[in-house]
Write an enzyme that holds these catalytic residues in place. Structure first.
Site, PDB file in Angstrom:
ATOM      1  N   CYS A 129      -7.128  22.853 -14.522  1.00  0.00           N
ATOM      2  CA  CYS A 129      -6.054  22.353 -14.460  1.00  0.00           C
ATOM      3  C   CYS A 129      -7.066  21.843 -12.268  1.00  0.00           C
ATOM      4  CB  CYS A 129      -5.212  21.766 -14.411  1.00  0.00           C
ATOM      5  SG  CYS A 129      -4.210  20.393 -13.997  1.00  0.00           S
ATOM      6  N   HIS A 171      -3.568  16.498 -22.005  1.00  0.00           N
ATOM      7  CA  HIS A 171      -3.618  16.791 -20.337  1.00  0.00           C
ATOM      8  C   HIS A 171      -3.534  15.775 -19.642  1.00  0.00           C
ATOM      9  CE1 HIS A 171      -4.748  20.069 -17.291  1.00  0.00           C
ATOM     10  NE2 HIS A 171      -4.349  18.520 -16.542  1.00  0.00           N
ATOM     11  N   GLU A 172      -4.176  14.763 -19.782  1.00  0.00           N
ATOM     12  CA  GLU A 172      -4.197  13.559 -19.121  1.00  0.00           C
ATOM     13  C   GLU A 172      -2.608  13.113 -19.191  1.00  0.00           C
ATOM     14  OE1 GLU A 172      -6.110  13.557 -15.974  1.00  0.00           O
ATOM     15  OE2 GLU A 172      -7.643  15.279 -17.120  1.00  0.00           O
ATOM     16  N   HIS A 175       0.099  14.517 -17.799  1.00  0.00           N
ATOM     17  CA  HIS A 175       0.253  14.426 -16.756  1.00  0.00           C
ATOM     18  C   HIS A 175       1.340  13.137 -15.681  1.00  0.00           C
ATOM     19  CE1 HIS A 175      -2.117  17.758 -13.596  1.00  0.00           C
ATOM     20  NE2 HIS A 175      -2.796  17.319 -15.117  1.00  0.00           N
TER      21      HIS A 175
END
Length: 219
Positions: A129, A171-172, A175
């Site tokens: 990351c 993953h994004e 976030h």
């Protein structure tokens, strides 16, 4: 002034301040421990005028490329709004491409993305990351997901994505929910980049699991 108009005004001012502080068009990336990374992002509702939005998106792509990375969420640059950019040129190594199911992903701008698994296949690989530089850990992710989002103009996005692109999307999107990949990574797999090359090859991290003492079986 209504609450909605105050939010838009505040977001526009914050974006303007960020862009003014950019170094050669590249924005600073927040590191783990900053509270912005732990807050759920506000939905994006066409809150920025077109010129300012274009400048922000361009700066996000420049920042992502300079890092370098394959995805960047707005909270990583201090904006608590549900916007993310992704782009992956893929890999020239056929072994990596096959093992990770990694294909090129064209530039995408995602507003308010969500995902849901398609099927039950999962893949465990080392992941990193931009907000946790220098470290990698094994994270299990869905192998195929359905991505739903909008363009910044509000046009719907509804796609099935696979492999490494699915990992980037997860993953994004995480976030934007205030999550970091380490929240659900295998803690005993954590490796500094100076030694991660020993484990973070193209294949599944079987050798790392045996040497570091963690289980790759599904929970």
């Amino acid at each position: 002034m209504t609450e909605a108009s105050r939010t838009v005004h505040t977001l526009a001012a914050l974006v303007g301040e960020l862009l003014e502080r950019a170094d050669d068009g590249v924005l600073p990336i927040l590191r783990a421990g900053d509270p912005v990374l732990r807050r759920r992002a506000m939905p994006y509702r066409n809150d920025l005028e077109r010129g300012l939005l274009n400048d922000l998106i361009a700066a996000m792509f420049r920042t992502m490329h300079a890092a370098p990375g394959v995805g960047l969420a707005a909270p990583q640059i201090g904006l608590p709004v549900a916007l993310a950019v992704i782009e992956d040129s893929g890999t020239t190594d056929p072994a990596v491409a096959q093992a990770r199911d990694r294909r090129p992903c064209p530039p995408m701008i995602l507003a308010n993305p969500t995902y849901e698994p398609v099927g039950t296949d999962v893949a465990a690989f080392y992941e990193g990351c931009l907000s946790i530089p220098g470290w990698l850990a094994v994270r299990r992710r869905w192998g195929t997901v359905r991505l739903r989002a909008q363009t910044p103009d509000g046009a719907p996005i509804d796609e099935i994505v696979h492999g490494w692109t699915a990992r980037i999307v997860q993953h994004e999107t995480d976030h934007l929910a205030g999550e970091l990949y380490l929240d659900h990574a295998e803690p005993r797999s954590l490796a500094h980049e100076s030694v991660a090359g020993r484990w973070a090859g193209p294949a599944h991290p079987t050798a790392a699991a045996e040497a570091l003492g963690f289980d790759l079986l599904e929970p």
